[in-house]
Structures are given as structure tokens and as C-alpha cells.
Write an enzyme that holds these catalytic residues in place. Structure first.
Site, short mmCIF file in Angstrom:
data_model
loop_
_atom_site.label_atom_id
_atom_site.label_comp_id
_atom_site.label_asym_id
_atom_site.label_seq_id
_atom_site.Cartn_x
_atom_site.Cartn_y
_atom_site.Cartn_z
N ASN A 68 -2.66 7.12 6.28
CA ASN A 68 -1.37 6.54 5.69
C ASN A 68 -1.34 7.52 4.59
OD1 ASN A 68 0.84 5.24 5.38
ND2 ASN A 68 -0.13 3.21 4.75
N HIS A 79 0.00 -12.24 7.73
CA HIS A 79 0.29 -12.03 6.29
C HIS A 79 1.32 -13.15 5.76
CE1 HIS A 79 -1.79 -8.71 8.29
NE2 HIS A 79 -2.25 -8.63 6.89
N ARG A 132 -3.56 -14.48 5.56
CA ARG A 132 -3.67 -13.87 4.48
C ARG A 132 -2.68 -14.24 3.35
NH1 ARG A 132 -3.79 -7.58 2.88
NH2 ARG A 132 -1.62 -8.15 2.32
N TYR A 141 0.76 -5.43 -5.33
CA TYR A 141 0.42 -5.27 -3.79
C TYR A 141 0.42 -6.63 -3.02
CZ TYR A 141 -2.49 -5.05 0.07
OH TYR A 141 -2.85 -4.94 1.67
N ASP A 201 -6.77 -10.65 -0.33
CA ASP A 201 -7.08 -9.32 -0.70
C ASP A 201 -6.79 -8.85 -2.21
OD1 ASP A 201 -7.74 -6.67 -0.43
OD2 ASP A 201 -6.14 -6.18 0.98
N HIS A 207 -7.75 -5.94 -3.24
CA HIS A 207 -7.49 -4.61 -3.29
C HIS A 207 -8.11 -3.51 -4.32
CE1 HIS A 207 -4.29 -1.52 -1.51
NE2 HIS A 207 -4.53 -2.33 -0.68
N GLU A 218 -11.22 -10.21 -0.23
CA GLU A 218 -11.58 -8.78 0.45
C GLU A 218 -11.40 -7.87 -0.72
OE1 GLU A 218 -8.41 -8.11 3.18
OE2 GLU A 218 -8.60 -5.70 3.19
N GLU A 239 -12.11 -1.11 4.32
CA GLU A 239 -11.15 -0.47 4.99
C GLU A 239 -10.99 0.96 4.53
OE1 GLU A 239 -7.86 -3.21 3.55
OE2 GLU A 239 -7.11 -1.65 2.03
N ARG A 249 -15.08 -4.14 7.09
CA ARG A 249 -13.56 -3.76 7.19
C ARG A 249 -13.01 -2.68 8.22
NH1 ARG A 249 -9.46 -6.31 7.73
NH2 ARG A 249 -8.07 -5.91 5.86
N HIS A 277 -9.76 -3.74 10.15
CA HIS A 277 -8.47 -3.38 9.50
C HIS A 277 -7.50 -3.16 10.36
CE1 HIS A 277 -6.28 -0.91 6.08
NE2 HIS A 277 -6.16 -2.17 5.96
N ASP A 286 -0.13 0.75 9.56
CA ASP A 286 -0.58 2.18 9.64
C ASP A 286 -1.65 2.50 10.72
OD1 ASP A 286 -1.21 0.70 7.07
OD2 ASP A 286 -3.00 2.19 7.05
N GLU A 325 -7.56 -8.41 11.85
CA GLU A 325 -6.14 -8.39 11.15
C GLU A 325 -5.25 -7.87 11.98
OE1 GLU A 325 -5.74 -5.45 7.84
OE2 GLU A 325 -4.23 -6.45 6.93
N TRP A 344 -5.15 1.22 -7.06
CA TRP A 344 -4.10 0.42 -6.45
C TRP A 344 -4.48 -0.26 -5.37
CZ3 TRP A 344 -2.12 0.78 -1.30
CH2 TRP A 344 -0.82 -0.16 -0.92
O1 EZ4 Z 1 -2.95 -1.18 1.46
O2 EZ4 Z 1 -3.32 -0.15 5.06
O3 EZ4 Z 1 -5.97 -5.13 4.06
N1 EZ4 Z 1 -5.00 -4.57 4.19
C1 EZ4 Z 1 -4.60 -3.59 3.29
C2 EZ4 Z 1 -3.51 -2.55 3.78
C3 EZ4 Z 1 -3.81 -1.31 3.05
C4 EZ4 Z 1 -2.87 -0.19 3.70
C5 EZ4 Z 1 -2.97 1.29 3.19
O4 EZ4 Z 1 -2.59 2.14 4.03
O5 EZ4 Z 1 -5.21 -3.50 2.18
O6 EZ4 Z 1 -2.27 -3.05 3.30
CO CO Z 2 -7.16 -4.64 2.24
#
Ligand code: EZ4
Ligand code: CO
Length: 409
Positions: free
Chosen positions: A37, A122, A147, A159, A217, A219, A243, A269, A290, A319, A323, A346, A409
Site C-alpha cells: 500500500n 470492522h 474490531r 485511524y 487496533d 496502530h 493490536e 502486520e 498479524r 492481516h 490492500d 481479518e 501513524w
Molecule cells: O492500516 O492495511 O489492522 N489493520 C490495519 C490496516 C492498515 C492498512 C495499511 O495499509 O492496521 O488498516
Molecule cells: Co492493524
């Protein structure tokens, strides 16, 4: 069964995908996913310029040898671009071998260890009402594990929350990459997040009861001690997993988190080899792996990673955002069905245009996925349809703190 042609297809139906299509001299075709991605053209160039010339004339049955050859002959090891390119080749070869055998791929991986693959959906919302609507929608779609992501008071864009103005996402979908010449900027405040998120899970448990498996998540945004606090604060709400609580390149950081909380941890991931997990797995610092097949060198390498994890009672949590192309998703499903230490998968359904480009035979019913029983992966790419959707530059967002500092991020 030698490789005769190798075509790299970069297409952008709803989003960008990198697909490798191999054809053998006996006219079988196999497909593999190399989508990375925001960096798609780098994988396409790696494949076209440095891998395709090495594949022509090779024995398509020699999967392990080809994997080792591509990994070791590059000299420069690991890395997301290299491992996505190797994954594309590896998955296409497994597709070919299974088609040659006339069997669905999971049969070559040892056969089915279960009848269906539990998938999580999600849900997200800018406030509790919107979140509850989203959870109800996901339950109606059929998901039995969910999630949960929400906005945080005082932060504009967070996010995992769908329906951002101009995001182009379906009402309940979440698509972080945006088709724009520059990455979008989001803001972040860990203190505000840590204060807010336990109250969200308290509300969700009060509304939906104790049985619904809930995931979250973080993130990669927290420090180890913040992650420890979050895990502890969420214990009353019995998460299936938390996560990416920290950016886990520093694997030792998870020791600190683990000492403080029994909330199960899922990580990886953004990792691309078993080496990224050595401490995490050997010291049992996580509960779920992941890694995506697409980002971890394909089925050959992901199988070995998950077999290693199995020795420590660590399970899979592959994951599966949009993407990962339908090709990469199918590869994950065959592996999920075959391995003993399956945890959860997922699943973020693709858009209508993507489904025009990729013909798929996997199914989703009552919360469970199944790869189907077509020979091979059960997914193909329609080259003509793909040609209607040329690559479009798109970037993942990035974050800044209130004082302007770039954050994870
Ligand atoms: O941010 O796949 O758990 N899932 C994630 C995703 C990632 C994207 C990044 O390309 O964290 O949403
Ligand atoms: Co994630």
C-alpha cells in the site's frame, strides 16, 4: 511445467493492486499478490526488472528452491518490497502446483483442519451512536467478531474511523489510502486516546453483552508504559486482542507490556520475516501473529512462521485489509484452513470494481470464510478488466502531534 511468461499487472479498480501472473509452457496460469500500500510501483519494478528475467524457463514445481533462490541471490535481505515481490512469485507457484494437481490449494498444505474460517469485521464511529449503528450493521452483514475503532474528543481524524469527509469510503468501510498527490495529515494525542477508549469499550459491552468477540487496533502509537496501561484498563472488557500496541520493531518492549496486562496481544502486520518475531515468539510476548501472506514472502514463509509460533501456543491473525488483493486473501484462506494454530482472519470486503477485475470463489457466510474447492487458489485476474483501471497515485496518511512533531501513524 516450466515458466513461460510472467506478467506484472498494476491496476486500480477501487484501489491499487500489484498482481503477478505466471503462465507455464503447458498453458497453466497462476497468480500472486505483491500489493504494498502506497509503494506499489516499487514492487512492480522489483518484479519486472529483477525477478521476471530470473523466472523464465524455471521449473514451476520447484517452489522451495525458487523461494530460497530469490531470497538468497538478492544478497540484500528482508524488507517490505523484496518480501512482497517474493510473495507474489511464491503464491503464483502454489496456485500453479495446486492447479496441476487438480486440488484446492489447502489440500496440498495438509488438508482442512476446520470447516470454516472465523473472520472479524470492522466497526467504527465518530461517537457512540454512530459506532453502535456500525456494529449493528456488521452483525447484519454476518460478522460474529468485530474490531472497534472510534474518534477521540479533541482529535480531528483518527485511524480506523470510516466516513471521513472526502475519504470515498463506503458508509461502513474504512480505506486509509487516499488517491492524492500527497499523504493526508492526521493528528494524534496519546493522553486523550488513553482517557477516552476504555469508556468506549465499557459502552459497547453494556449494549452488546459479554459474548461478542471485540478487537481493537492501537496502530503502533503508544510507548511501552502507555500500552501497558491501555491493556490493563481494557481488561474488564475482555478483548479478543489488542493490536499493535507499540511500534514493535523493539521486540523487548513487549516484555514490559506483558508484565502488566493479561489483555491478549496481536502484532506484525508491518513485519516481513520470521526474524522480526524471534523474541516476540520465543518469549511468548504476543498471542497472535498479524503477518499477511502478501507481505511475508508468500505461503512458504508464512507457513514456517506460523509453525514456529505454534510451538509457543501463539495463533494466526492474518492481516486482511482491502490492500490485500483477492489473490492475497485467497492465499491466506487456504493457509487458515490448513494450519492447526488458526486464530482469526481479518476480512474487509472489496468494492464492486475490484470484484470485476478479480474472479473469486471464496465465500463468507454467518461469520465464516471458506476458500472454496476450485483447483488452485480459486481466484483469477481478468487482464482486460484490469486494463480499464490504470494505477493512480495514492498514499497512506501520516500523523503529527499538536506541536507539529511527526508521530507513528
Ligand atoms: O492500516 O492495511 O489492522 N489493520 C490495519 C490496516 C492498515 C492498512 C495499511 O495499509 O492496521 O488498516
Ligand atoms: Co492493524
Amino acid at each position: 511445467m516450466n515458466i513461460d511468461t510472467a506478467e506484472v499487472i498494476v491496476s486500480s479498480p477501487d484501489r491499487n493492486f500489484v498482481t503477478l501472473k505466471l503462465t507455464t509452457d503447458d498453458d497453466l496460469t497462476g497468480v500472486g499478490d505483491g500489493t504494498l500500500n502506497g509503494r506499489e510501483r516499487a514492487v512492480a519494478a522489483y518484479l519486472e526488472d529483477h525477478v521476471v528475467p530470473l523466472l523464465l524457463g524455471r521449473d514451476a514445481h520447484a517452489i522451495e528452491d525458487t523461494w530460497q533462490f530469490l531470497y538468497r541471490s538478492a544478497y540484500w535481505r528482508r524488507g517490505p518490497v523484496t518480501m512482497a515481490a517474493i510473495a507474489a512469485v511464491d503464491v503464483a507457484l502454489w496456485d500453479l502446483k495446486a492447479k496441476a494437481a487438480g486440488l484446492p490449494l489447502y489440500q496440498l498444505l495438509g488438508g482442512a483442519s476446520r470447516t470454516g474460517i472465523m473472520a472479524y469485521g470492522h466497526a467504527s464511529g465518530r461517537d457512540i451512536d454512530e459506532l453502535f449503528d456500525s456494529i449493528r450493521h456488521q452483525l447484519e452483514v454476518g460478522f460474529r467478531s468485530i474490531r472497534v475503532q472510534t474518534s477521540v474528543p479533541g482529535i480531528d481524524a483518527v485511524y480506523g474511523v470510516a466516513m471521513r469527509a472526502g475519504s470515498g469510503a463506503e458508509p461502513h468501510g474504512y480505506e486509509p489510502a487516499q488517491r492524492a498527490p500527497l499523504p493526508a495529515e492526521e493528528d494524534w494525542d496519546s493522553s486523550a486516546y488513553l482517557r477516552h477508549i476504555p469508556s468506549v469499550f465499557e459502552a459497547v459491552r453494556a449494549e452488546f453483552g459479554p459474548e461478542l468477540p471485540l478487537l481493537h487496533d492501537a496502530h503502533h502509537r503508544l510507548t511501552p508504559i502507555q500500552a501497558a496501561r491501555l491493556g490493563k484498563d481494557l481488561e474488564p472488557y475482555d478483548l479478543f486482542w489488542l493490536e499493535d500496541c507499540t511500534p514493535a520493531e523493539n521486540q523487548e518492549a513487549l516484555r514490559l507490556v506483558r508484565h502488566h496486562t493479561t489483555t491478549p496481544m496481536a502484532i506484525g502486520e508491518v513485519f516481513n520475516t520470521v526474524w522480526d518475531y524471534q523474541t516476540l515468539i520465543r518469549e511468548q510476548l504476543i498471542d497472535y501473529v498479524r503477518s499477511a501472506v502478501t507481505h511475508t514472502g508468500g505461503i512458504t514463509a508464512t507457513r514456517k512462521l506460523l509453525d514456529y509460533a505454534a510451538q509457543y501456543q501463539i495463533k494466526s491473525g492474518i492481516h486482511g485489509p482491502t490492500d490485500i488483493s483477492p489473490v492475497g486473501m485467497a492465499a491466506a484462506l487456504h493457509l487458515d484452513l490448513a494450519i492447526h494454530n488458526f486464530g482469526i482472519q481479518e476480512y474487509m470486503p472489496h468494492g464492486a470494481l475490484t470484484n470485476e477485475v478479480f474472479q473469486q470463489s471464496f465465500t463468507f457466510q454467518d461469520g465464516y470464510l471458506h476458500p472454496g474447492d476450485h483447483p488452485g487458489l480459486g481466484v483469477d485476474i481478468d487482464g482486460d478488466a484490469a486494463g480499464h483501471f490504470p494505477y493512480q497515485p495514492a498514499y497512506l496518511p501520516f500523523s503529527r502531534l499538536k506541536d507539529g512533531t511527526v508521530h507513528d501513524w
